[in-house]
Write an enzyme that holds these catalytic residues in place. Structure first.
Site, PDB file in Angstrom:
ATOM      1  CE  LYS A 170      -7.950  12.539   1.184  1.00 47.58           C
ATOM      2  NZ  LYS A 170      -7.699  12.031  -0.161  1.00 47.58           N
ATOM      3  CE  LYS A 239      -9.757   6.896   6.991  1.00 45.84           C
ATOM      4  NZ  LYS A 239      -8.579   7.696   6.831  1.00 45.84           N
TER       5      LYS A 239
HETATM    6  P1  NAP Z   1      -2.050   1.897   5.312  1.00 49.62           P
HETATM    7  O1  NAP Z   1      -1.251   1.351   4.179  1.00 49.62           O
HETATM    8  O2  NAP Z   1      -3.089   1.053   5.954  1.00 49.62           O
HETATM    9  O3  NAP Z   1      -0.989   2.389   6.433  1.00 49.62           O
HETATM   10  C1  NAP Z   1      -1.447   2.811   7.681  1.00 49.62           C
HETATM   11  C2  NAP Z   1      -0.266   3.209   8.558  1.00 49.62           C
HETATM   12  O4  NAP Z   1      -0.777   3.577   9.853  1.00 49.62           O
HETATM   13  C3  NAP Z   1       0.748   2.098   8.789  1.00 49.62           C
HETATM   14  O5  NAP Z   1       2.028   2.674   8.882  1.00 49.62           O
HETATM   15  C4  NAP Z   1       0.304   1.535  10.142  1.00 49.62           C
HETATM   16  O6  NAP Z   1       1.330   0.883  10.853  1.00 49.62           O
HETATM   17  C5  NAP Z   1      -0.077   2.811  10.847  1.00 49.62           C
HETATM   18  N1  NAP Z   1      -0.952   2.602  12.007  1.00 49.62           N
HETATM   19  C6  NAP Z   1      -2.233   2.163  12.002  1.00 49.62           C
HETATM   20  N2  NAP Z   1      -2.707   2.136  13.270  1.00 49.62           N
HETATM   21  C7  NAP Z   1      -1.703   2.580  14.081  1.00 49.62           C
HETATM   22  C8  NAP Z   1      -1.581   2.799  15.480  1.00 49.62           C
HETATM   23  N3  NAP Z   1      -2.607   2.593  16.312  1.00 49.62           N
HETATM   24  N4  NAP Z   1      -0.400   3.254  15.950  1.00 49.62           N
HETATM   25  C9  NAP Z   1       0.646   3.493  15.112  1.00 49.62           C
HETATM   26  N5  NAP Z   1       0.591   3.312  13.775  1.00 49.62           N
HETATM   27  C10 NAP Z   1      -0.571   2.865  13.271  1.00 49.62           C
HETATM   28  O7  NAP Z   1      -2.803   3.261   4.888  1.00 49.62           O
HETATM   29  P2  NAP Z   1      -2.440   4.264   3.696  1.00 49.62           P
HETATM   30  O8  NAP Z   1      -3.129   3.802   2.462  1.00 49.62           O
HETATM   31  O9  NAP Z   1      -0.977   4.518   3.693  1.00 49.62           O
HETATM   32  O10 NAP Z   1      -3.225   5.572   4.202  1.00 49.62           O
HETATM   33  C11 NAP Z   1      -2.682   6.416   5.211  1.00 49.62           C
HETATM   34  C12 NAP Z   1      -3.603   7.628   5.330  1.00 49.62           C
HETATM   35  O11 NAP Z   1      -3.642   8.314   4.071  1.00 49.62           O
HETATM   36  C13 NAP Z   1      -5.050   7.290   5.685  1.00 49.62           C
HETATM   37  O12 NAP Z   1      -5.576   8.281   6.526  1.00 49.62           O
HETATM   38  C14 NAP Z   1      -5.730   7.316   4.320  1.00 49.62           C
HETATM   39  O13 NAP Z   1      -7.115   7.605   4.435  1.00 49.62           O
HETATM   40  C15 NAP Z   1      -4.978   8.429   3.627  1.00 49.62           C
HETATM   41  N6  NAP Z   1      -4.933   8.369   2.172  1.00 49.62           N
HETATM   42  C16 NAP Z   1      -4.812   7.180   1.526  1.00 49.62           C
HETATM   43  C17 NAP Z   1      -4.805   7.159   0.132  1.00 49.62           C
HETATM   44  C18 NAP Z   1      -4.693   5.865  -0.616  1.00 49.62           C
HETATM   45  O14 NAP Z   1      -5.058   5.816  -1.814  1.00 49.62           O
HETATM   46  N7  NAP Z   1      -4.202   4.801  -0.019  1.00 49.62           N
HETATM   47  C19 NAP Z   1      -4.887   8.353  -0.601  1.00 49.62           C
HETATM   48  C20 NAP Z   1      -4.945   9.565   0.089  1.00 49.62           C
HETATM   49  C21 NAP Z   1      -4.981   9.560   1.481  1.00 49.62           C
HETATM   50  P3  NAP Z   1       1.558  -0.716  10.676  1.00 49.62           P
HETATM   51  O15 NAP Z   1       2.426  -0.871   9.476  1.00 49.62           O
HETATM   52  O16 NAP Z   1       2.212  -1.118  11.938  1.00 49.62           O
HETATM   53  O17 NAP Z   1       0.194  -1.339  10.506  1.00 49.62           O
END
Ligand code: NAP
Length: 295
Positions: A170, A239
């Site tokens: 990944k 990151k």
């Molecule tokens: P996001 O929208 O920023 O959501 C992050 C999530 O993590 C939220 O539910 C947040 O909760 C939670 N979180 C953060 N810090 C935390 C903590 N200390 N304790 C508990 N919960 C915590 O991110 P995303 O875009 O969904 O991405 C999630 C993952 O998938 C990441 O690792 C990213 O690299 C990966 N990813 C993302 C994409 C993309 O295009 N976005 C594609 C593939 C993979 P709150 O709501 O309370 O902040």
């Protein structure tokens, strides 16, 4: 299946909704409670704590980064302490190889199963159940989980019985996407300074030799300058590049392009643009060329 889902951000909310649609009983938890309420309206059961989301046979985490996964898994009443022996933790967040190795050992010590299943695809793909799942873990467990992967994605690749191999695949993929973004930014800066319309230019590229999804998606975002709201924030891009570099250092594999990308992300963050989509690093080439004054 009885599933817990932890992390209802841009990606997790679509994935959890698709598991509900596929007929699974899904208990959802999010640190900020508003997001769980929205999923409850779609048929999920909201949980007030991480422990409550760990009562089923499988718990999926889709969290921002290593720190978040560390908190949720190793914290008091976290996943490790709450999941029953024999239960499966599927980690879909993009996390480091080192953390995935720690999770493998800790879950094994607790008599639990651990599978890494990071995904390719942006939030639109998560909502449409069109993700690509890169899975690694014990083959019999991966087989049992196939219906869950089918519910969130269009194809699953089983890469290894060692979970951290999926995380490395990944991360290497995200390194390649960031390289495409940087190269597109440089090429668009070049032709743009000479007066060629970026939209027309991207159309030429994607209609000829560069028809793949990375060029289609990011070429369009860059040419249209659609950096907000972010589908994948630049802070998350930094990151991932840092984690690629850490894994490469561990294996003694020089990645000079990744080092350059790290500096591009740092420049964007230093400019107060970490909240923008990671494709915004493409504007920095135009700034260097003196032709993009908004960058
Ligand atoms: P996001 O929208 O920023 O959501 C992050 C999530 O993590 C939220 O539910 C947040 O909760 C939670 N979180 C953060 N810090 C935390 C903590 N200390 N304790 C508990 N919960 C915590 O991110 P995303 O875009 O969904 O991405 C999630 C993952 O998938 C990441 O690792 C990213 O690299 C990966 N990813 C993302 C994409 C993309 O295009 N976005 C594609 C593939 C993979 P709150 O709501 O309370 O902040």
């Amino acid at each position: 299946m009885e599933i817990g889902f932890i992390g209802l951000g841009n990606m997790g909310r679509g994935m959890a909704a698709n598991l509900v649609k596929a007929g699974h009983h899904v208990t959802v938890y999010n640190r900020s409670p508003g997001k769980a309420k929205a999923l409850a309206e779609q048929g999920a059961t909201p949980a007030g704590t991480v422990a409550e989301a760990c009562r089923g046979e499988v718990v999926i985490t889709m969290l921002a980064d290593d720190g978040a996964v560390d908190d949720v898994v190793f914290g008091e009443d976290g996943v490790l302490a709450s999941l029953a022996p024999g239960g499966v933790h599927i980690s879909s967040s993009t996390i480091s190889v080192a953390l995935s190795q720690r999770l493998t050992a800790a879950h094994a010590d607790a008599g639990q199963q651990y599978v890494a299943a990071p995904v390719f695809g942006r939030p639109e793909a998560a909502a449409a159940a069109k993700l690509f799942v890169v899975a690694a873990g014990a083959p019999a467990v991966l087989e049992r989980l196939a219906p869950l992967f089918d519910a969130i994605g269009q194809r699953t690749f089983a890469v290894s019985d060692k979970p951290d191999a999926a995380n490395l695949v990944k991360l290497s993929g995200n390194f390649l996407i960031a390289s495409v973004i940087e190269s597109l930014g440089e090429a668009i800066a070049l032709v743009g300074k000479a007066g060629v319309d970026p939209l027309h230019y991207v159309d030429i590229l994607t209609s000829t030799l560069f028809s793949g999804p990375a060029y289609q998606t990011y070429g369009g975002l860059i040419a249209r300058r659609e950096f907000e709201p972010a589908g994948f924030a630049a802070t998350l891009g930094l990151k991932d590049v840092r984690m690629v570099l850490a894994a490469a250092e561990e294996l003694a594999v020089p990645l000079p392009v990744a080092s350059l990308l790290r500096d591009r992300f740092l420049a964007l963050l230093a400019d107060g643009r970490g909240h923008q989509d990671w494709s915004a690093i493409a504007t920095l080439a135009g700034r260097d060329a003196g032709s993009d004054h908004s960058a």
